[in-house]
Write a protein that holds these residues in place. Structure first.
Motif, PDB file in Angstrom:
ATOM      1  N   ARG A   9      42.169  47.824  40.929  1.00  0.00           N
ATOM      2  CA  ARG A   9      42.274  46.212  40.822  1.00  0.00           C
ATOM      3  C   ARG A   9      41.921  45.714  39.446  1.00  0.00           C
TER       4      ARG A   9
ATOM      5  N   SER B  99      37.665  39.956  37.665  1.00  0.00           N
ATOM      6  CA  SER B  99      36.848  39.351  36.790  1.00  0.00           C
ATOM      7  C   SER B  99      35.504  39.124  37.811  1.00  0.00           C
TER       8      SER B  99
ATOM      9  N   ASN C 279      35.596  39.446  41.627  1.00  0.00           N
ATOM     10  CA  ASN C 279      36.952  39.102  42.345  1.00  0.00           C
ATOM     11  C   ASN C 279      38.328  39.490  41.397  1.00  0.00           C
ATOM     12  N   GLU C 280      39.340  39.904  42.396  1.00  0.00           N
ATOM     13  CA  GLU C 280      40.445  40.347  41.867  1.00  0.00           C
ATOM     14  C   GLU C 280      41.367  38.824  41.191  1.00  0.00           C
ATOM     15  N   VAL C 281      41.807  39.422  40.114  1.00  0.00           N
ATOM     16  CA  VAL C 281      42.513  38.251  39.189  1.00  0.00           C
ATOM     17  C   VAL C 281      43.990  38.387  39.877  1.00  0.00           C
ATOM     18  N   GLU C 282      44.541  37.228  39.624  1.00  0.00           N
ATOM     19  CA  GLU C 282      46.146  37.310  39.785  1.00  0.00           C
ATOM     20  C   GLU C 282      46.898  37.926  38.862  1.00  0.00           C
ATOM     21  N   LEU C 283      48.154  38.455  39.304  1.00  0.00           N
ATOM     22  CA  LEU C 283      49.156  39.082  38.510  1.00  0.00           C
ATOM     23  C   LEU C 283      49.127  38.197  37.050  1.00  0.00           C
TER      24      LEU C 283
ATOM     25  N   VAL D 299      47.011  38.124  34.890  1.00  0.00           N
ATOM     26  CA  VAL D 299      45.724  37.555  34.167  1.00  0.00           C
ATOM     27  C   VAL D 299      45.124  38.797  34.041  1.00  0.00           C
TER      28      VAL D 299
ATOM     29  N   GLN E 192      48.325  43.689  34.143  1.00  0.00           N
ATOM     30  CA  GLN E 192      49.550  44.302  34.866  1.00  0.00           C
ATOM     31  C   GLN E 192      50.660  43.610  34.856  1.00  0.00           C
TER      32      GLN E 192
ATOM     33  N   GLU F 228      54.908  42.826  35.995  1.00  0.00           N
ATOM     34  CA  GLU F 228      55.541  42.754  37.543  1.00  0.00           C
ATOM     35  C   GLU F 228      56.103  43.738  38.039  1.00  0.00           C
TER      36      GLU F 228
END
Ligand code: MCA
Ligand code: AMP
Length: 497
Positions: free
Chosen positions: A327, A330, A333-337, A339, A379, A381
């Motif tokens: 994963r 930050s 906490n996992e960041v959004e795709l 980021v 990452q 898409e």
């Protein structure tokens, strides 16, 4: 029994190792390693995870010793053949190695230690053949300690179990479709994961052949390619850079031979440092291969890889490997795709601990068990990861080696003429980063060449700064902390003059 070794009994007639013009089968590997185990065990039934260090050129003896230690229940500690005595001594002390096996070539460098405490040193040539009952070694047990530089001073010992090694190997064997008919050329240093896991244990797992060169040399590499037996090659970007540079000044006739030999390869891999897209493209022109770039770390083997079949995206390290959870986060906490975040990893591939460093071990995991790599990535898409940098300016990657700026600074500060210093890595096309040091000196007549020689007696050559600059003061922020990015700029300016 350890599965890697147990499997070898079913390939006993296959060629396992080729080095210095000699062929060795799996059955020879089993026989010699059993004999080494018996010698190490003497009167005891099990080495019970005693650390056994070894200083041996890459080749059949290296592998026989590694297996001999494992079969006797010991922890293998491979030493770097290029390290000066203080760096070797550090590893021997840190692991409290019970034995040190060395070949005759390294007797001179080890002599001061052999004179002090000869009992623990075993000359490889003096190992007696023997046989006896070997212990049953469970896969949960510790197998190996490799040293890696971190953000705190001295290198740390990364402990992996047999289970960790098995997970690291099987993930690559499946993803890169290793088979018995493979034959790899291994030119990598044998005290790091890239050489040990990817280029040695993978072929041995499937009954393939690992061919060694005693040292990296571009002409010898091409010579082996042209001989036509090798069909796999793995290296750091600096090695591909050097091969390209050599190829470009080779005669047209020789170039044709090299190009023709490369057509027979099924896979060429790059890793340990970022592969510049220019290197990928030039190598593709020469070889017809799109280098498969993958990403790993001493603490986990490989976690992310471009596909064996499917698109290999230039500038990307690929997608997560089978059996691994990855994963981007930050803090916790996992960041959004899309980021950027720190690469954090879970899975059987992850190491057990830093040797004798429970606090450092704990600090490198999140509260819920993710291993924090310190690498920042994003990452896309399609699931491909791209490395953007690291969260510490004090880690330098040069020639594929991970180097701590702080470790070099500590050494420099012990020199009588150095009042203070700061070490950084600056971009370099060949080495990835070049190690450079800014110095504050008490003696302005300090001879920088002498300083450089002095450093090389304490640190391995690949950790020695390549350029020095004597400064009036080190650039600092309002808190008095050295601003390393500013120092990098100073160096770039200085070197471009
Ligand atoms: C050596 N030289 C250098 C450096 N190293 N110059 C600048 N920067 C450097 N880092 C100079 C020497 O001083 C010497 O010059 C000349 O190059 C030849 O030195 P030598 O030691 O003989 O170099 P080489 O044999 O050509 O070594 C280059 C190399 C080596 C083969 C690329 O660095 C190497 O084996 N790198 C691989 C490291 C590796 O395996 N890392 C994996 C870590 P002079 O004669 O003027 O003094 S594991 C890992 O990272 C993870 C798990 C992963 O993902 O794989
Ligand atoms: P080491 O501790 O020597 O195993 O080095 C591991 C580090 O090498 C990782 O944390 C990354 O910073 C770097 N690394 C490995 N593979 C790659 C790659 N393909 N691209 C960029 N960096 C890499």
């Amino acid at each position: 029994m350890i599965e890697l070794i147990e499997r070898a009994t079913s390939f006993s007639g296959n060629l396992a190792i080729h080095c210095e013009g000699m062929d060795y089968t799996y059955s020879q590997l089993l026989e010699v390693s059993e004999s080494i185990s018996a010698h190490l065990l003497k009167d005891c039934k099990d080495l019970d995870e005693a650390r056994v260090a070894f200083l041996i050129e890459p080749g059949f003896s290296y592998v026989a010793i590694q297996w001999g230690i494992w079969r006797a229940g010991g922890i293998a500690v491979p030493l770097c053949v290029k390290h000066p005595l203080p760096a070797l001594e550090y590893v021997l002390d840190d692991t409290s190695a019970s034995y040190v096996i060395y070949s005759a070539d390294f007797e001179p460098v080890l002599r001061p230690l052999i004179e002090q405490n000869g009992n623990r040193f075993i000359a490889f040539e003096s190992l007696k053949s023997g046989n006896g009952v070997l212990p049953d070694v469970y896969e949960e047990r510790r197998a190996m300690i490799l040293y890696t530089s971190g953000t705190t001073g001295k290198p740390k010992g990364v402990v992996t179990t047999h289970n960790n090694i098995k997970a690291q190997v099987t993930s690559l064997v499946n993803s890169w479709e290793w088979s018995q008919s493979d034959h790899i050329l291994n030119v990598l240093p044998m005290h790091h994961v890239h050489g040990i896991i990817n280029a040695l244990c993978c072929p041995l797992w499937v009954g393939a052949c690992c061919e060694f060169l005693p040292r990296f040399d571009t002409d010898e590499v091409f010579e082996v390619f042209i001989r036509g037996k090798v069909n796999l090659f793995m290296a750091v970007p600096t090695i591909y850079h050097k091969l390209i540079a050599r190829f470009e000044v080779t005669s047209a006739e020789r170039q044709k031979e090299i190009e023709a030999s490369l057509k027979n390869f099924r896979l060429m891999v790059s890793g340990s440092a970022a592969l510049p897209v220019t290197v990928l493209e030039k190598w593709r022109e020469i070889s017809g291969h799109t280098l498969l770039e993958r990403y790993g770390m001493t603490e986990m083997g490989m976690a992310i890889s471009n596909p064996y079949r499917g698109e290999r995206k230039p500038g990307y390290i690929g997608k997560l490997l089978h059996g691994v959870e990855v994963r981007l986060a930050s803090d916790q906490n996992e960041v959004e795709l899309g980021v950027p975040g720190e690469i954090q990893v879970k899975g059987e591939i992850i190491f057990k601990e830093y040797w004798n460093k429970p606090v450092a071990t704990q600090e490198t995991f999140t509260f819920d068990g993710w291993f924090k790599t310190g690498d920042i990535a994003v990452q896309d898409e399609e699931g491909y990861y791209k490395i953007l940098g690291r969260n510490s300016v004090d880690i330098i990657k040069s020639g594929g080696y991970k180097i701590s700026a702080l470790e070099i600074e500590e050494v420099l500060r012990t020199h009588e003429a150095v009042k203070d210093c700061a070490v950084v890595g600056i971009h370099d096309d060949e080495w990835g980063e070049l190690i450079v040091a800014g110095l504050l000196v008490s003696d302005s007549s300090l001879d920088l060449e002498q300083l450089s020689n002095w450093v090389r007696n304490v640190l391995p050559g690949y950790k020695a700064p390549r350029k020095y600059m004597i400064l009036e003061d080190l650039p600092r922020n309002a808190m008095g902390k050295v601003t390393k990015n500013e120092l990098k700029e100073l160096f770039k300016h200085h070197l471009n003059k």
